[in-house]
Design an enzyme around this catalytic site. Structure first.
Site, short mmCIF file in Angstrom:
data_model
loop_
_atom_site.label_atom_id
_atom_site.label_comp_id
_atom_site.label_asym_id
_atom_site.label_seq_id
_atom_site.Cartn_x
_atom_site.Cartn_y
_atom_site.Cartn_z
N ARG A 1 0.86 -1.18 0.00
CA ARG A 1 0.00 0.00 0.00
C ARG A 1 0.89 1.22 0.00
NH1 ARG A 1 -5.05 0.58 4.11
NH2 ARG A 1 -5.30 -1.57 3.45
N SER B 1 -8.25 0.57 0.39
CA SER B 1 -9.26 0.64 1.43
C SER B 1 -9.69 2.09 1.67
CB SER B 1 -8.75 -0.01 2.71
OG SER B 1 -9.78 -0.15 3.66
N ASP C 1 -16.58 1.90 4.31
CA ASP C 1 -15.42 2.57 3.73
C ASP C 1 -15.40 2.26 2.23
OD1 ASP C 1 -14.74 -0.09 3.95
OD2 ASP C 1 -12.67 0.29 4.57
N ASP D 1 -13.88 0.36 0.11
CA ASP D 1 -13.89 -1.01 -0.43
C ASP D 1 -14.89 -1.89 0.31
OD1 ASP D 1 -12.26 -1.07 1.88
OD2 ASP D 1 -11.22 -2.86 1.18
N ASP E 1 -15.28 -3.10 3.31
CA ASP E 1 -14.97 -4.18 4.25
C ASP E 1 -15.12 -3.70 5.70
OD1 ASP E 1 -12.68 -2.59 4.40
OD2 ASP E 1 -11.28 -4.27 4.31
N ARG E 2 -15.40 -2.41 5.92
CA ARG E 2 -15.60 -1.89 7.26
C ARG E 2 -17.00 -1.29 7.41
NH1 ARG E 2 -10.08 0.86 9.48
NH2 ARG E 2 -8.59 -0.58 8.55
N THR F 1 -2.76 -8.16 16.31
CA THR F 1 -3.54 -7.13 15.62
C THR F 1 -3.66 -7.44 14.14
OG1 THR F 1 -2.59 -5.57 17.18
CG2 THR F 1 -3.73 -4.66 15.29
N GLU G 1 -12.11 -6.39 15.10
CA GLU G 1 -11.03 -5.52 15.55
C GLU G 1 -11.60 -4.12 15.74
OE1 GLU G 1 -7.93 -5.42 12.65
OE2 GLU G 1 -9.16 -4.53 11.09
N LYS H 1 -12.71 -9.21 7.46
CA LYS H 1 -13.75 -8.25 7.81
C LYS H 1 -14.64 -8.00 6.60
CE LYS H 1 -10.45 -4.39 7.42
NZ LYS H 1 -9.22 -5.18 7.36
#
Length: 606
Positions: free
Chosen positions: A54, A151, A308, A310, A312-313, A386, A410, A424
Site C-alpha cells: 500500500r 481501502s 469505507d 472497499d 470491508d468496514r 492485531t 477488531e 472483515k
C-alpha cells in the site's frame, strides 16, 4: 549512496518502465536535477508484508505503478508455483479491484502475468467489495486471491491485498517468501506489459454473477428475523463514501428483507477523487459522516450505517433524543454485534453442551468485552495479534477442528459475522447491525445506546480510549520506542518504566523485543505467547488499576496508535469516574512516552 548507484537505477527504470506517464515523471526529475527525490523513489522499495502493498501512486520503486505491480505479480506467480505446483494450473487465482485510480489496470496487469503462464484467473469484470475475493477463494478453491485496493486511504494511494488458499490474508512465512520471490523476479518480461489479450483469454473467467448470487444467498443465513424486518418505522441512512458499496448494500438489505435505506445521494457513485470527504474513512468519525448526518436529519432517519470505499468496514451512528448524533466506536459496535449474534445462537441452539465448540475472536488491542460475555455465557473467546489476517487464519484453524466461529472483530471498525468470509466484511455487518436495530426498536423498545448500556450492566462496563499521532520520520518513531525501552540511560539493557504518571505498571509485553517483564514478580522476564517481529513496534502496558494500554505503529499508514481499556472492577466508582481515570492515564502516556514535541509528532486532525 554514490551517484553511480543512482545513475544505474535511473537507467534501469527508464529501460524497464513502458508506461509513458511514469517514465516521464522520472525523466522530469532527472532534468530538474532533483536527486533527493530520485533517491527516495529509486534507491528503496516498498516492503511487501502481511498487508501486501500500500503506497502512493507515482513513479519509482517506493510507489504503486505499472512496473512495481508487474514485479510483484511476477514474484507472486513464482512463489505460488513453488507452493502449489500443478494445483496452481488447476485451481488458479481470483482477482478483484475497487474504484480507485488505476485499480482496474493493476488488476489486469496482474491477471495477464498469470494467464500467460496458463494459470486460470477469476477476474471480476467490474468493481467489487473486498469481501468478494476471500469469499471467492473458498467458493472456487483458488490457490490465492488479490484485491487491488487502498481501502480507506487518501485518493493518492492504492494497494495490493493478498490472500492465501484458506481464504484468509497471508501471514508469516508467506509474506517473506513472496517478498523474496519478488526480488528475484524484478526484470519485467516484455509480455507482462501487454494486457490486450486478458479479456479474451480462454483461461480468464468472470466470477461476478456467480459470486454475487451465491454471496447474497449465503448472507440470508445470518438473518434471524427476516419475516419481521420490514415491519418497522425505523429509517436507516446509508453512505458508500464514494466507494463500491452502494449496489451491494442494496442487495444486503434485500437479503435480510429490510426496508430500503435512504442513500446519501452525493456519495452514491464510486468516485476515485472522493470529492466530498478529505479522508474517506468512516473510522475518523463525524468529519467523514457530515453529509450522512445532514441526509438523515432531512429524512427523519435515526440510524446511519456507512462503509469505507472497499466496503470491508462498517461505521454506525444513532440520533439521540436531544438531536445530537452518537457515533459508535469499533469496540461499541462489536459489543452490540457480539451480543446480538450470541443471543440468536443461544436461542436457536439451547443445548449448552455445544457451547464448548463455539468461538468468538478479537484482536489483542480491541476491547475485551467478548471475553467478559463468554465467561458468563459459557462459549470460547480468544484474542489474536492485531489485524484480521491473524483472526482469519485462526478461524480457519478452528473450523478445521470442527469448531464454530460465529464472530470476530477488531476495534478499527472491522467485523466478521459468521465464517463464510474469513476477513472483515462491511456488507454483511451492516445488514446484521440493521436487523439488530429493528429488533431493538420493535421488540425491546430500546435504542442501540440503551442496549449498549444494558450489556455493560450485565457483563461489566468496558471503556476505551483509542487514537493516534502521525509521524512521517522513521528515526523519530524508533527513537520514541527506544526511549521507552531504555528508560534508564545508564543501563544498556532494556529497562522499562514502572510508572506512567501516578499509575503503577504491573507488567509490560514488548512484541518488538520479544520480551515480557513482570514487575509484580520482581521484574521476571519471559517470552511472549504471541509471535514477535522486529520490523514493527508494539508495546503493551498492564496497569495496577486494570487498564491495558498498547502503543504500536500502523502497517499501512504513518500512524503511532494507542489502544486502552479499563474494565469496571470497583463498583464504588461511577462510569464517569472510570472514564476520567482512563483519560488521565492516556494524557500521562502522551506526555511521558509519546512526547510529541520531542519526536515531531502531529496530532490527529479534528
Amino acid at each position: 549512496m554514490t551517484d553511480a548507484v543512482l545513475n544505474e537505477k535511473i537507467e534501469e527504470w527508464l529501460k524497464w518502465d513502458k508506461n509513458p506517464k511514469t517514465k516521464a515523471e522520472i525523466e522530469n526529475l532527472v532534468n530538474e536535477q532533483n536527486y533527493g527525490e530520485l533517491k527516495s523513489r529509486l534507491l528503496e522499495r516498498m516492503e511487501f508484508g502481511t498487508a501486501g502493498l500500500r503506497s502512493r501512486m507515482g513513479a519509482g520503486y517506493t510507489m504503486m505503478n505499472d512496473l512495481t505491480i508487474i514485479q510483484t505479480g511476477q514474484g507472486f506467480l513464482e512463489y505460488l508455483k513453488e507452493q502449489f505446483g500443478l494445483d496452481l494450473h488447476k485451481y488458479g487465482i481470483i482477482i478483484g479491484y475497487d474504484a480507485r485510480h488505476n485499480s482496474n489496470r493493476f488488476a489486469k496487469l496482474t491477471a495477464n502475468i498469470f494467464l500467460r503462464e496458463n494459470v486460470p484467473v477469476y477476474l471480476f469484470r467490474q468493481i467489487t467489495p473486498t469481501p468478494f475475493v476471500p469469499y471467492g477463494i473458498l467458493k472456487y478453491k483458488c490457490c490465492a486471491g488479490i484485491m487491488v485496493t487502498a481501502s480507506h486511504n487518501p485518493k493518492e494511494d492504492n494497494g495490493y491485498k493478498v490472500y492465501f488458499n484458506n481464504g484468509a490474508q497471508i501471514i508469516p512465512p508467506h509474506d517473506q517468501g513472496i517478498a523474496g520471490s519478488i526480488l528475484k523476479n524484478l526484470e519485467p518480461k516484455i509480455e507482462s506489459w501487454n494486457i490486450d489479450c486478458v479479456d479474451s483469454h480462454p483461461l480468464r473467467k468472470d466470477p461476478y454473477d456467480e459470486v454475487y448470487q451465491s454471496y447474497f444467498e449465503d448472507l440470508k443465513n445470518l438473518s434471524h428475523r427476516r419475516e419481521n424486518n420490514s415491519k418497522t418505522s425505523l429509517k436507516i441512512t446509508y453512505t458508500a463514501m464514494h466507494g463500491v458499496g452502494h449496489q451491494f448494500s442494496i442487495e444486503s438489505f434485500k437479503s435480510f428483507n429490510l426496508n430500503p435505506f435512504i442513500p446519501v445521494v452525493e456519495q452514491v457513485q464510486p468516485d476515485p477523487e472522493f470529492p466530498t470527504v478529505k479522508f474517506p474513512n468512516p473510522e475518523e468519525g463525524k468529519s467523514s459522516l457530515n453529509l450522512a448526518i445532514k441526509t438523515a436529519n432531512e429524512n427523519d432517519s435515526t440510524l446511519i450505517v456507512a462503509n469505507d470505499p472497499d466496503a470491508d468496514r462498517l461505521a454506525i451512528a444513532e440520533k439521540l433524543p436531544n438531536g445530537e448524533w452518537k457515533i459508535f466506536n469499533g469496540n461499541e459496535i462489536a459489543t452490540l454485534l457480539g451480543w446480538w449474534i450470541w443471543f440468536n445462537y443461544k436461542q436457536e441452539n439451547p443445548n449448552t453442551n455445544e457451547y464448548k465448540d463455539v468461538y468468538m475472536l478479537y484482536s489483542t488491542v480491541s476491547s475485551h468485552i467478548l471475553k467478559s460475555i463468554a465467561q458468563k455465557e459459557g462459549f470460547n473467546c480468544e484474542d489474536t495479534l492485531t489485524g484480521f489476517k491473524w483472526m482469519g487464519n485462526r478461524a480457519h484453524e478452528l473450523l478445521n477442528q470442527n469448531k464454530k466461529v460465529i464472530f470476530c472483530f477488531e476495534e478499527a471498525i472491522g467485523f466478521m459475522c459468521g465464517s463464510r468470509v474469513l476477513d472483515k466484511d462491511g456488507i454483511s455487518a451492516e445488514a446484521v447491525c440493521s436487523e439488530l436495530a429493528v429488533f431493538l426498536k420493535e421488540v425491546e423498545n430500546k435504542s442501540l445506546i440503551e442496549k449498549l448500556d444494558w450489556i455493560y450492566d450485565t457483563y461489566g462496563y468496558h471503556v476505551s480510549n483509542n487514537s493516534y499521532y502521525l509521524c512521517y520520520e522513521q528515526h523519530n518513531i524508533v527513537s520514541m520506542f527506544e526511549k521507552i525501552r531504555h528508560h534508564d540511560p545508564q543501563n544498556e539493557d532494556y529497562t522499562y518504566p514502572e510508572y506512567c504518571g501516578r499509575f503503577k505498571i504491573d507488567k509490560i509485553r514488548d512484541l518488538t523485543a520479544g520480551l515480557v517483564v513482570d514487575f509484580k514478580d520482581d521484574g521476571k522476564r519471559s517470552t511472549p505467547n504471541f509471535p514477535t517481529s522486529k520490523s514493527s513496534q508494539m508495546i503493551t502496558f498492564y496497569f495496577e488499576n486494570g487498564c491495558v494500554l498498547t502503543i504500536r505503529t500502523s502497517g499501512t499508514e504513518p500512524k503511532i496508535k494507542w489502544y486502552s481499556e479499563i474494565k469496571e472492577t470497583d463498583k464504588s466508582k461511577s462510569r464517569e469516574e472510570i472514564k476520567n481515570e482512563l483519560d488521565e492515564l492516556v494524557q500521562s502516556m502522551i506526555a511521558e512516552f509519546y512526547k510529541p514535541e520531542v519526536h515531531n509528532l502531529k496530532a490527529r486532525s479534528t
